[in-house]
Design a protein around this motif. Structure first.
Motif, PDB file in Angstrom:
ATOM      1  N   GLU A   1       0.836  -1.210   0.000  1.00 48.20           N
ATOM      2  CA  GLU A   1       0.000   0.000   0.000  1.00 48.20           C
ATOM      3  C   GLU A   1       0.862   1.248   0.000  1.00 48.20           C
ATOM      4  O   GLU A   1       0.662   2.172  -0.794  1.00 48.20           O
ATOM      5  CB  GLU A   1      -0.928   0.005   1.221  1.00 48.20           C
ATOM      6  N   GLY A   2       1.822   1.299   0.924  1.00 48.00           N
ATOM      7  CA  GLY A   2       2.700   2.462   1.010  1.00 48.00           C
ATOM      8  C   GLY A   2       3.648   2.576  -0.159  1.00 48.00           C
ATOM      9  O   GLY A   2       3.940   3.678  -0.639  1.00 48.00           O
ATOM     10  N   GLU A   3       4.116   1.430  -0.672  1.00 52.83           N
ATOM     11  CA  GLU A   3       5.052   1.457  -1.800  1.00 52.83           C
ATOM     12  C   GLU A   3       4.400   2.004  -3.065  1.00 52.83           C
ATOM     13  O   GLU A   3       4.995   2.817  -3.795  1.00 52.83           O
ATOM     14  CB  GLU A   3       5.597   0.046  -2.041  1.00 52.83           C
ATOM     15  N   VAL A   4       3.187   1.551  -3.345  1.00 53.38           N
ATOM     16  CA  VAL A   4       2.493   2.035  -4.543  1.00 53.38           C
ATOM     17  C   VAL A   4       2.074   3.489  -4.356  1.00 53.38           C
ATOM     18  O   VAL A   4       2.148   4.296  -5.295  1.00 53.38           O
ATOM     19  CB  VAL A   4       1.285   1.141  -4.881  1.00 53.38           C
ATOM     20  N   ALA A   5       1.655   3.857  -3.138  1.00 54.76           N
ATOM     21  CA  ALA A   5       1.314   5.253  -2.866  1.00 54.76           C
ATOM     22  C   ALA A   5       2.518   6.153  -3.144  1.00 54.76           C
ATOM     23  O   ALA A   5       2.387   7.227  -3.747  1.00 54.76           O
ATOM     24  CB  ALA A   5       0.840   5.404  -1.429  1.00 54.76           C
ATOM     25  N   LYS A   6       3.694   5.726  -2.717  1.00 56.51           N
ATOM     26  CA  LYS A   6       4.909   6.519  -2.964  1.00 56.51           C
ATOM     27  C   LYS A   6       5.181   6.665  -4.464  1.00 56.51           C
ATOM     28  O   LYS A   6       5.514   7.771  -4.940  1.00 56.51           O
ATOM     29  CB  LYS A   6       6.105   5.863  -2.279  1.00 56.51           C
TER      30      LYS A   6
ATOM     31  N   ILE B   1       2.781  11.687 -10.176  1.00 56.95           N
ATOM     32  CA  ILE B   1       1.563  12.431 -10.497  1.00 56.95           C
ATOM     33  C   ILE B   1       1.657  13.815  -9.865  1.00 56.95           C
ATOM     34  O   ILE B   1       1.816  13.937  -8.637  1.00 56.95           O
ATOM     35  CB  ILE B   1       0.316  11.669 -10.001  1.00 56.95           C
ATOM     36  N   PRO B   2       1.577  14.880 -10.655  1.00 56.38           N
ATOM     37  CA  PRO B   2       1.861  16.227 -10.153  1.00 56.38           C
ATOM     38  C   PRO B   2       1.080  16.636  -8.914  1.00 56.38           C
ATOM     39  O   PRO B   2       1.643  17.255  -8.001  1.00 56.38           O
ATOM     40  CB  PRO B   2       1.520  17.115 -11.359  1.00 56.38           C
ATOM     41  N   CYS B   3      -0.217  16.342  -8.842  1.00 54.62           N
ATOM     42  CA  CYS B   3      -1.021  16.854  -7.729  1.00 54.62           C
ATOM     43  C   CYS B   3      -0.939  15.987  -6.483  1.00 54.62           C
ATOM     44  O   CYS B   3      -1.506  16.336  -5.440  1.00 54.62           O
ATOM     45  CB  CYS B   3      -2.482  17.009  -8.142  1.00 54.62           C
ATOM     46  N   ALA B   4      -0.257  14.832  -6.565  1.00 49.45           N
ATOM     47  CA  ALA B   4      -0.354  13.827  -5.508  1.00 49.45           C
ATOM     48  C   ALA B   4       0.641  14.085  -4.385  1.00 49.45           C
ATOM     49  O   ALA B   4       1.843  13.848  -4.541  1.00 49.45           O
ATOM     50  CB  ALA B   4      -0.148  12.437  -6.089  1.00 49.45           C
ATOM     51  N   ASP B   5       0.128  14.551  -3.240  1.00 47.90           N
ATOM     52  CA  ASP B   5       0.899  14.563  -1.999  1.00 47.90           C
ATOM     53  C   ASP B   5       0.624  13.304  -1.191  1.00 47.90           C
ATOM     54  O   ASP B   5       1.513  12.743  -0.572  1.00 47.90           O
ATOM     55  CB  ASP B   5       0.526  15.775  -1.131  1.00 47.90           C
ATOM     56  N   GLN B   6      -0.638  12.886  -1.212  1.00 43.74           N
ATOM     57  CA  GLN B   6      -1.043  11.685  -0.495  1.00 43.74           C
ATOM     58  C   GLN B   6      -2.131  10.958  -1.276  1.00 43.74           C
ATOM     59  O   GLN B   6      -2.791  11.548  -2.145  1.00 43.74           O
ATOM     60  CB  GLN B   6      -1.528  12.029   0.914  1.00 43.74           C
ATOM     61  N   VAL B   7      -2.349   9.680  -0.912  1.00 38.40           N
ATOM     62  CA  VAL B   7      -3.098   8.750  -1.749  1.00 38.40           C
ATOM     63  C   VAL B   7      -4.000   7.871  -0.876  1.00 38.40           C
ATOM     64  O   VAL B   7      -3.661   7.578   0.266  1.00 38.40           O
ATOM     65  CB  VAL B   7      -2.099   7.840  -2.516  1.00 38.40           C
ATOM     66  N   ARG B   8      -5.106   7.435  -1.418  1.00 42.26           N
ATOM     67  CA  ARG B   8      -5.902   6.348  -0.870  1.00 42.26           C
ATOM     68  C   ARG B   8      -6.346   5.436  -2.020  1.00 42.26           C
ATOM     69  O   ARG B   8      -6.536   5.901  -3.145  1.00 42.26           O
ATOM     70  CB  ARG B   8      -7.147   6.874  -0.145  1.00 42.26           C
TER      71      ARG B   8
ATOM     72  N   SER C   1      -8.287   1.401  -7.966  1.00 40.74           N
ATOM     73  CA  SER C   1      -8.390   2.823  -8.282  1.00 40.74           C
ATOM     74  C   SER C   1      -7.757   3.605  -7.148  1.00 40.74           C
ATOM     75  O   SER C   1      -7.510   3.074  -6.059  1.00 40.74           O
ATOM     76  CB  SER C   1      -9.851   3.246  -8.460  1.00 40.74           C
ATOM     77  N   THR C   2      -7.482   4.871  -7.405  1.00 39.47           N
ATOM     78  CA  THR C   2      -6.928   5.736  -6.381  1.00 39.47           C
ATOM     79  C   THR C   2      -7.524   7.124  -6.492  1.00 39.47           C
ATOM     80  O   THR C   2      -7.790   7.605  -7.594  1.00 39.47           O
ATOM     81  CB  THR C   2      -5.389   5.810  -6.477  1.00 39.47           C
ATOM     82  N   TYR C   3      -7.773   7.741  -5.360  1.00 41.29           N
ATOM     83  CA  TYR C   3      -8.063   9.168  -5.316  1.00 41.29           C
ATOM     84  C   TYR C   3      -6.934   9.797  -4.509  1.00 41.29           C
ATOM     85  O   TYR C   3      -6.487   9.265  -3.486  1.00 41.29           O
ATOM     86  CB  TYR C   3      -9.444   9.471  -4.744  1.00 41.29           C
ATOM     87  N   LEU C   4      -6.430  10.895  -5.003  1.00 42.39           N
ATOM     88  CA  LEU C   4      -5.204  11.464  -4.458  1.00 42.39           C
ATOM     89  C   LEU C   4      -5.218  12.976  -4.642  1.00 42.39           C
ATOM     90  O   LEU C   4      -6.057  13.519  -5.357  1.00 42.39           O
ATOM     91  CB  LEU C   4      -3.988  10.838  -5.142  1.00 42.39           C
ATOM     92  N   GLY C   5      -4.294  13.652  -3.973  1.00 39.68           N
ATOM     93  CA  GLY C   5      -4.245  15.100  -4.118  1.00 39.68           C
ATOM     94  C   GLY C   5      -3.436  15.767  -3.040  1.00 39.68           C
ATOM     95  O   GLY C   5      -2.565  15.156  -2.403  1.00 39.68           O
ATOM     96  N   LYS C   6      -3.747  17.019  -2.813  1.00 39.81           N
ATOM     97  CA  LYS C   6      -3.004  17.840  -1.866  1.00 39.81           C
ATOM     98  C   LYS C   6      -3.273  17.370  -0.434  1.00 39.81           C
ATOM     99  O   LYS C   6      -4.396  17.047  -0.069  1.00 39.81           O
ATOM    100  CB  LYS C   6      -3.401  19.302  -2.047  1.00 39.81           C
ATOM    101  N   SER C   7      -2.211  17.358   0.372  1.00 40.15           N
ATOM    102  CA  SER C   7      -2.315  16.824   1.734  1.00 40.15           C
ATOM    103  C   SER C   7      -3.388  17.517   2.556  1.00 40.15           C
ATOM    104  O   SER C   7      -4.096  16.864   3.338  1.00 40.15           O
ATOM    105  CB  SER C   7      -0.964  16.954   2.448  1.00 40.15           C
TER     106      SER C   7
END
Length: 403
Positions: A95-100, A106-113, A272-278
């Motif tokens: 989970e953490g490895e793919v999130a990293k 991805i430009p907007c990605a600070d954090q991921v779920r 799937s993932t939704y991600l963006g600014k922290s």
């Protein structure tokens, strides 16, 4: 003699118990008996139906297969993880490895779920936007999955709009969503003018036939959301890992607040993932979105292998190159034979546009009969090599001659 009768019989038997014969509306057979009703095998850029007919495939499972069917690095990653377990009661390191990896690319990605489908990830991003703004209303542009097809006139499928409020949606829910079309600035401006204090977000999926309008339309969405204090959510379900590794936001150089990726993430595995600014993603500690299967390891292993392959092999560059060869060649064939069909959009994903519905049907039937599996949105994958495109164009030439 070529037949699809066995495939059709299997589909019809399924239809007795499976509503519509399939759980995915866009997969239902439309042009029987020419079109295969079921597919039983895929390898590289080719698929086979239950009758043994082979097709060079441009449907690619409606978009998720970006590397090819049975792609060895993906299969190996899945098999290795399968021996160690599919899902656990605590997080797995993947989970953490793919999130990293996502945050690095991805430009907007600070954090991921993580979730399982693009539609539910869009719903999650909408919930986050409402929590961040304290507002309820959403402007929706394009198809963002069935969960979010609730506004009056919304896209209930990628190419099917509701005539009013979609069936099964309460009016009170529908009235929280406003529908606009791709590249229609005036409509978006009017909605903001009428409801600017109530708009939580604009969620936008690129219009694929006219996708290059994103160079001006997406900066407009970025500007108007910032002006009115709303969030910009970019639906990258199709564009992610296809226009660029970082999707439309990288290709058009526009950074949204939140984004959703799905189809290109894992070469067909469900993730799937939704991600963006922290500052927005951190709201998930109070704005709850939780799913048992978000950390399922086989899909995460596939996603890790896929993203590493994209970076190592310049997959996106290949998609653009072979896509250009295929659809330029297809356009030339159509023009030479006087057939009123064009292919619009970006080279990795072209939309087939026929002058009439009758011509569309005749072309698709002829394509299937000659071993080409087409779709309204036609995708190339990494396993389409130059020789496969040459063969596909030869088959298309035969199909067009039948017209």
């Amino acid at each position: 003699m070529r037949t699809t009768s066995k495939s059709l019989a299997i589909f019809q038997e399924s239809e007795k118990y499976l509503v519509g014969g399939t759980s995915t509306g866009s997969k239902r057979v439309s042009f029987s008996p020419d079109e295969p009703a079921v597919i039983v095998k895929g390898k590289g850029c080719r698929v086979w139906d239950a009758d043994g007919n082979e097709y060079i495939d441009f449907r690619n499972s409606l978009g998720p297969v970006t590397l090819g069917y049975g792609f060895k690095p993906i299969n190996d990653a899945i098999k290795e993880q399968l021996d160690n377990g599919i899902i656990f009661g605590h997080p797995h390191p993947l989970e953490g490895e793919v999130a990293k990896l996502l945050c690095e690319n991805i430009p907007c990605a600070d954090q991921v779920r993580f979730l399982k489908t693009g539609g539910e990830a869009c719903s999650a991003a909408i919930k986050v936007a409402r929590a961040a703004t304290g507002r309820d209303k959403i402007i929706q542009i394009g198809y963002n999955g069935w969960l979010n097809s609730v506004g009056e006139g919304a896209s209930v499928l990628p190419r099917q709009q509701a005539g009013g409020i979609p069936l099964g949606v309460p009016r009170a829910v529908s009235e929280l969503f406003y529908v606009a079309t791709w590249n229609d600035r005036a409509a978006v401006e009017q909605i903001f003018s009428n409801h600017h204090g109530d708009i939580a977000a604009v969620i936008v999926a690129c219009g694929y036939p006219d996708i290059e309008a994103g160079h001006t339309f997406l900066p407009f969405i970025r500007e108007i959301t910032e002006k009115y204090g709303a969030l910009m959510i970019l639906d990258e379900i199709v564009t992610g890992f296809r226009l660029a590794i970082g999707g439309a936001q990288e290709y058009f150089n526009v950074t949204p607040d939140l984004a959703v990726f799905a189809k290109g993430m894992a070469n067909g595995m469900p993730i799937s993932t939704y991600l963006g600014k922290s500052k927005y993603m951190q709201l998930l500690s109070k704005c709850i979105v939780s799913s048992t299967y978000g950390g399922e390891t086989l899909s995460l292993a596939a996603a890790k292998a896929a993203i590493e392959t994209y970076k190592r092999e310049n997959v996106v560059g290949h998609l653009w190159k072979v896509g250009q060869k295929m659809w330029d060649g297809a356009e030339e064939i159509m023009k030479r034979h006087g057939v009123a069909v064009t292919f619009k959009g970006a080279a990795p994903c072209k939309i087939a546009v026929a002058e009439t519905p009758e011509l569309h049907e005749r072309l698709f039937r002829a394509a299937y009969r000659n071993g080409l599996s087409f779709y309204n949105a036609n995708y190339v994958n990494f396993s389409h090599k130059s020789g496969d495109i040459d063969e596909a164009l030869e088959r298309l030439e035969k199909a067009v001659r039948e017209l």
